[in-house]
Design an enzyme around this catalytic site. Structure first.
Site, PDB file in Angstrom:
ATOM      1  N   SER A  77       0.810  -1.214   0.000  1.00 64.43           N
ATOM      2  CA  SER A  77       0.000   0.000   0.000  1.00 64.43           C
ATOM      3  C   SER A  77       0.846   1.267   0.000  1.00 64.43           C
ATOM      4  O   SER A  77       0.468   2.269  -0.608  1.00 64.43           O
ATOM      5  CB  SER A  77      -0.924   0.015   1.229  1.00 64.43           C
ATOM      6  N   CYS A  78       2.014   1.228   0.638  1.00 64.63           N
ATOM      7  CA  CYS A  78       2.754   2.480   0.875  1.00 64.63           C
ATOM      8  C   CYS A  78       3.509   2.989  -0.342  1.00 64.63           C
ATOM      9  O   CYS A  78       3.294   4.120  -0.790  1.00 64.63           O
ATOM     10  CB  CYS A  78       3.716   2.294   2.045  1.00 64.63           C
ATOM     11  N   PHE A  79       4.424   2.185  -0.887  1.00 60.68           N
ATOM     12  CA  PHE A  79       5.244   2.687  -1.981  1.00 60.68           C
ATOM     13  C   PHE A  79       4.404   3.131  -3.183  1.00 60.68           C
ATOM     14  O   PHE A  79       4.583   4.248  -3.674  1.00 60.68           O
ATOM     15  CB  PHE A  79       6.270   1.630  -2.417  1.00 60.68           C
TER      16      PHE A  79
END
Length: 432
Positions: free
Chosen positions: A269-271
């Site tokens: 989800s983050c990158f």
């Protein structure tokens, strides 16, 4: 300290359980009754190593969950840990976070003082422009709004929280109440040590800068992965093992050895979300972020390179292909932006029959491919397969051996250096 955590996803559940483990009284607030019931029963709603034990240990004691925002005024500090997914254009969707901020503000209308800390990842101007006005609508200066970006990796989030490499506190200039509350909250960690044995550094800055630290952190790491993948793709053309190159350059302390495992690329989800958001924001301000664009392009091309390698060894149309690993990384059941998704889609477009296996992420992948053939073990996935693709480097895949004998042909394309080559196997590493 009495702490409330709004949002019980990957971030919220982890910080709630970890804060309880540090000795705080924690109430988790979530609109999903099923999640609330699970936490109160001592069950973690997500798969994360070590989290089950913490939730089970503290539920009913220092950790409880509720759907009622009226629990917030009984606490000293509230963390907002609401997801901020990407919109189609790459910008972040803050609607759920804004709604949570409004409900938080309503609940805190009559408090004498309170500190709200934004954990969610948002662009530098969002807290002051969209969130703080909602949070402070009724209580105004009786409520302080701060930021404390998280740097926890899925698969090691509990360890990362309890052994951080840094703590970033973003407060308004002169807001000693918020800064003191953050120091008090994290006091049990201040004597902890980083992986290098040093005391945990604390970065005290303003609200927008704290959020930009988060984006810069993830943008740099994602770019580092894409750079070693780009180098790996070149090494592959020369028959050079990229991992030998990575071992050598990692000895340079200006580079470091971490995030040099070349392969299929990054997901989660983050990158993807953070790079899309910062690229979109840059363009809105009239700047073309060429380096970040390139990092994304390299990452998006890796699954196709894996499929092209497969086509060198087998006629994919009509072939039975085993896909080993569905989570975006080992240690989690999260399949968001997993590199297995474009790999499976590409196999299906080429006419392959796909059988997939993952130790924990199968149910989540069914949302993307409900009709896929899911095996209950790696051995079952490999049986009678014409080829196998390794898309997640789970430890159990390293132990596979005789299981490959049941394949119709032992063709293995490894995107993660996740299995050991053996006699009789046609083995191709993606970048080595």
């Amino acid at each position: 300290m009495k702490v409330s955590v709004v949002g019980s996803g990957y971030v919220g559940t982890t910080i709630a359980a970890c804060l309880a483990d540090l000795g705080h009284d924690v109430v988790a607030v979530d609109i999903d009754q099923g999640i609330v019931d699970a936490i109160n029963a001592g069950d973690s709603p997500i798969h994360e190593p070590g989290l089950d034990d913490l939730v089970a240990e503290h539920a009913g004691g220092r950790l409880r969950a509720t759907t009622d925002y009226e629990a917030l005024p009984d606490t000293d500090l509230t963390f907002l840990a609401i997801q901020t997914p990407s919109n189609a254009d790459g910008s972040i969707d803050t609607s759920a976070l804004e709604a949570a901020s409004e409900m938080t503000g309503d609940a805190l209308a009559d408090v004498e003082e309170h500190v709200v800390v934004v954990k969610s990842t948002v662009l530098p101007d969002v807290v002051d422009d969209r969130l703080a006005p909602r949070i402070k609508a009724h209580a105004d200066d009786r409520v302080s709004v701060a930021t404390n970006p998280e740097f926890q990796r899925e698969g090691s989030a509990v360890h990362d929280f309890l052994h951080p490499d840094k703590l970033v506190f973003g407060t308004r200039p002169g807001d000693e109440r918020a800064l003191d509350a953050l120091h008090e909250c994290y006091a049990p960690l201040l004597d902890a040590r980083t992986a290098d044995g040093e005391a945990v550094p604390i970065v005290e800055t303003d609200v927008p800068t704290a959020m930009m630290v988060k984006y810069a952190n993830n943008a740099f790491l994602a770019s580092k992965v894409s750079l070693i993948n780009d180098i790996g793709n070149i090494c592959k053309e020369y028959g050079i093992d990229t991992y030998e190159i990575a071992d050598a350059i990692g000895l340079d302390d200006r580079i470091g050895a971490k995030f040099l495992r070349s392969g299929l690329g990054w997901g989660g989800s983050c990158f993807p979300k953070d790079l899309a958001a910062i690229i979109h924001a840059a363009r809105e301000h009239g700047y073309e972020p060429a380096m970040l664009d390139a990092a994304v392009t390299v990452n998006e091309n890796q699954p196709e390179r894996m499929l092209e390698l497969l086509e060198k060894h087998v006629d994919v149309d009509g072939a039975r292909v085993a896909v080993l690993g569905l989570a975006f990384k080992p240690g989690t059941d999260d399949v968001r932006n997993s590199r297995a998704i474009p790999v499976i889609a590409g196999l299906q477009e080429r006419g392959a029959t796909v059988v997939a296996y993952d130790p924990v992420a199968t149910d989540n992948m069914r949302e993307h491919f409900p009709d896929l053939d899911y095996a209950d073990s790696a051995a079952s996935a490999l049986e009678n397969a014409d080829a196998a693709l390794v898309t997640t480097d789970w430890d159990e895949f390293q132990a596979l051996d005789d299981e490959f004998d049941t394949m119709h042909s032992q063709i293995v394309i490894d995107g993660r250096r996740g299995v050991e080559p053996r006699d009789g196997m046609t083995y191709e590493g993606l970048t080595w």
